[in-house]
Design a protein around this motif. Structure first.
Motif, short mmCIF file in Angstrom:
data_model
loop_
_atom_site.label_atom_id
_atom_site.label_comp_id
_atom_site.label_asym_id
_atom_site.label_seq_id
_atom_site.Cartn_x
_atom_site.Cartn_y
_atom_site.Cartn_z
N ASN A 186 0.97 4.37 14.98
CA ASN A 186 0.35 3.41 15.91
C ASN A 186 1.12 3.32 17.23
N GLY A 205 5.32 7.15 9.45
CA GLY A 205 4.41 6.22 8.78
C GLY A 205 3.45 5.58 9.77
N GLY A 206 2.78 4.54 9.31
CA GLY A 206 1.75 3.89 10.11
C GLY A 206 2.30 3.25 11.38
N ASN A 207 3.46 2.62 11.27
CA ASN A 207 4.00 2.01 12.49
C ASN A 207 4.24 3.05 13.57
N TRP A 224 2.54 -4.13 13.52
CA TRP A 224 3.05 -3.08 14.42
C TRP A 224 2.76 -3.41 15.88
N ASP A 238 -2.09 7.10 7.24
CA ASP A 238 -0.88 7.36 6.46
C ASP A 238 -1.17 8.24 5.25
N ALA A 289 -4.32 3.12 9.04
CA ALA A 289 -3.17 3.60 8.26
C ALA A 289 -3.52 3.68 6.78
N TYR A 290 -4.18 2.63 6.30
CA TYR A 290 -4.59 2.62 4.89
C TYR A 290 -5.98 3.22 4.69
N ILE A 300 0.86 -1.20 0.00
CA ILE A 300 0.00 0.00 0.00
C ILE A 300 0.89 1.24 0.00
N ASP A 335 -6.49 1.68 13.99
CA ASP A 335 -5.41 1.62 13.01
C ASP A 335 -6.06 1.72 11.64
N HIS A 350 0.93 8.92 3.22
CA HIS A 350 1.67 8.33 2.09
C HIS A 350 0.97 7.10 1.52
N LYS A 351 -0.21 6.79 2.03
CA LYS A 351 -1.02 5.74 1.41
C LYS A 351 -2.17 6.40 0.63
N HIS A 403 -2.19 -5.51 11.76
CA HIS A 403 -0.83 -5.37 11.20
C HIS A 403 0.23 -5.68 12.28
N VAL A 424 -4.77 -4.91 6.18
CA VAL A 424 -3.79 -4.92 5.09
C VAL A 424 -4.04 -6.01 4.05
N GLY A 447 -9.57 -0.91 7.46
CA GLY A 447 -8.88 -1.31 6.23
C GLY A 447 -7.73 -2.25 6.57
#
Ligand code: PLP
Length: 498
Positions: free
Chosen positions: A155, A150-152, A194, A303, A276-277, A91, A274, A305-306, A192, A249, A247
């Motif tokens: 979170n 980022g997502g990690n 994380w 995120d 992230a996406y 993603i 979470d 960046h997603k 995920h 992964v 969402g």
């Protein structure tokens, strides 16, 4: 006469402009012609290494112009392009061009967005970016937060904030030795990785995670969640946090956030999402039901960046009561004497998260949001979802493909040979090996890029579209490529097995 260089680090103005103009030309060409290029390289690591110039840093340095020409060529020839219209693996979005320029501008100004005094306008821009993201996904304007890598990291920040808010205050001094009970976090089996990193890194241990089973749609089973909480309370443990996924992964499933929020309220637990996406899709009116409950979250990770199309890296954490962030991360050593700036009023981002010195990640996100506008981004997200549904429908209609799942912009499917009819070719193991080989072959081909998901033990191909460059034509071509390559691989495998 150009000014002589005062330092080896300088670039004189003329050189800077020459290289810069050339660079912008190359980037513009790359962006507009990417679909003609191989999506990735299949060159070995040894060969890649051999492309790098020199074995050690030269003493005297090299010409900047030559260096830049060679480096641009190197990166264009040997990269994987997640901005390619047929990149649908993992993603990572196609980067919005305005974000690319934003990164260049941001690093030229180079503010340190740790303390307000070091980044006057950048701090305001990051604050506004947080407000805009909250507004975009439809949550209360009182949420505060910051941009992270980022997502990690988003979170992790949510996890630590939840801990501070729920764990006894003496934990700050005494650490785990002051806790009698085990502090438990709940999440679905589809969460995920994380969460594993978080409980290991922050000292809770893997035993402190309750992996709640998912239902047939890959969503957390709410009843089992509640039962598990009750069981732990009965045993004297201390539940403190539930993670809902918006969402997942593998398949893009969104948990029943509303139900999770009710459970969290009932047992006074921190409700973290979470997303992230998936979270940006909450902006689509037609998905309001899917995301209902998002406004109740104590913290949300997402995120840019997603699914906000920002270039890497940009993650974001939003917290309903931002004081919990400063309670967790603020410390004011003597050498940070920002008093002249009125610390009560100053918004120092280093007090809101794990980083001290911080770059200007917000700029590219702020630019993307303004340039595309709310409607522009909503349309792009909606188109990604429509393309994903097209992928699913075309796979369903194709006798050589089995369409498996479709949620948000993720479709999973697998290849099935023609003669798979109650014989060894319909065997789960055979199909898994076939599809694994197929994926690997597709990934190396440079034509398209998918990743995988395991669904009910089926090794599946997974296409996640967070890409404003992808068209219907691309999806049709992807189907053709998958079927054609699947046939070849099956032929090779079946002829060997005879
Ligand atoms: C991508 C993703 C992550 C990890 O985010 P990074 O930006 O790769 O650190 C975590 N959770 C979910 C649901 C994701 O989609």
């Amino acid at each position: 006469m150009p000014h002589p260089k005062k330092s080896a680090l300088e670039l004189n103005e003329k050189e800077f402009k020459e290289i810069g103009y050339q660079l912008i030309d190359s980037i513009a060409h790359l962006i507009n012609n990417m679909s003609d290029l191989a999506l990735t390289t299949d060159v070995s690591t040894e060969e890649l290494r051999a492309q790098l110039i020199g074995h050690s840093i030269s003493d005297e340095g090299v010409s900047a112009k030559e260096l830049f020409n060679k480096t641009t060529e190197l990166l264009i020839n040997y990269s994987l392009f997640n901005g390619h219209p047929k990149f649908m693996g993992f993603i990572t979005s196609a980067p919005a061009p305005i974000g690319i320029l934003g990164d260049l501008l941001g690093s030229a100004i180079n503010p340190n967005v740790s303390a307000q005094i070091l980044s006057p306008i950048a701090t305001e821009i990051e604050k506004q970016t947080i407000e805009w993201i909250s507004d975009f996904i439809g949550i209360d304007s009182g949420y505060g937060g910051l941009l992270v890598s980022g997502g990690n990291m988003a979170n992790f920040t949510g996890f630590l904030t939840a801990r501070t808010s729920k764990i006894p205050i003496k934990f700050k001094e005494k650490g785990f030795s002051c806790l009698k009970a085990k502090w438990i976090v709940y999440c679905s089996e589809a969460t995920h990785t994380w969460i594993e990193k978080a409980v290991v890194l922050f000292g809770h241990g893997l035993d402190s995670v309750r992996w709640i089973p998912v239902d047939g749609d890959n969503k957390i089973d709410d009843n089992q969640l509640e039962n598990s909480i009750l069981e732990d309370i009965k045993n004297g443990d201390s539940p403190f946090m539930v993670v809902g996924t918006a969402g997942d992964v593998s398949t893009g499933a969104v948990d029943n956030l509303k139900r999770i929020s009710e459970i969290c309220k009932k047992y006074e637990l921190w409700f973290h999402i979470d997303g992230a996406y998936g979270t940006p899709a909450a902006a689509l009116p037609e998905l309001s039901e899917t995301f209902s409950g998002i406004t109740e979250a104590d913290s949300i990770a997402l995120d840019p960046h997603k699914w906000l199309y920002a270039p890497l890296e940009a993650g974001c954490i939003l917290v309903k009561t931002p004081e919990h962030l400063t309670d967790t991360f603020s410390s004011r050593p003597e050498y940070y004497n920002f008093d002249g700036f009125n610390p009560e009023l100053a918004h120092n981002f280093y007090e809101y998260g794990m980083q001290n010195s911080r770059g200007f990640r917000a700029l590219k996100v702020w630019l993307v949001l303004q340039h595309s506008g709310k409607k522009g981004i909503i349309d792009a997200i909606r188109k990604d979802i429509e393309l994903s549904r097209l992928f699913y429908n075309l796979a369903s209609a194709n006798p050589n493909l089995e369409a498996i799942t479709q949620n948000l912009s993720i479709t999973t499917l697998r290849y099935i040979p023609n003669e798979a009819n109650n014989n060894i070719y319909s065997d789960l193991n055979y199909l898994n090996r076939l599809n694994e080989k197929l994926l690997s072959s597709l990934q190396k081909s440079g034509e398209l890029f998918l990743s995988n998901a395991i669904i009910n033990k089926k090794f599946s191909l997974r296409a996640c579209i967070v890409n404003f460059k992808t068209s219907e034509e691309d999806i049709k071509e992807c189907i053709d490529i998958i079927v054609k390559t699947g046939k070849q691989i099956h032929l090779e495998m079946s002829s060997k097995s005879i």
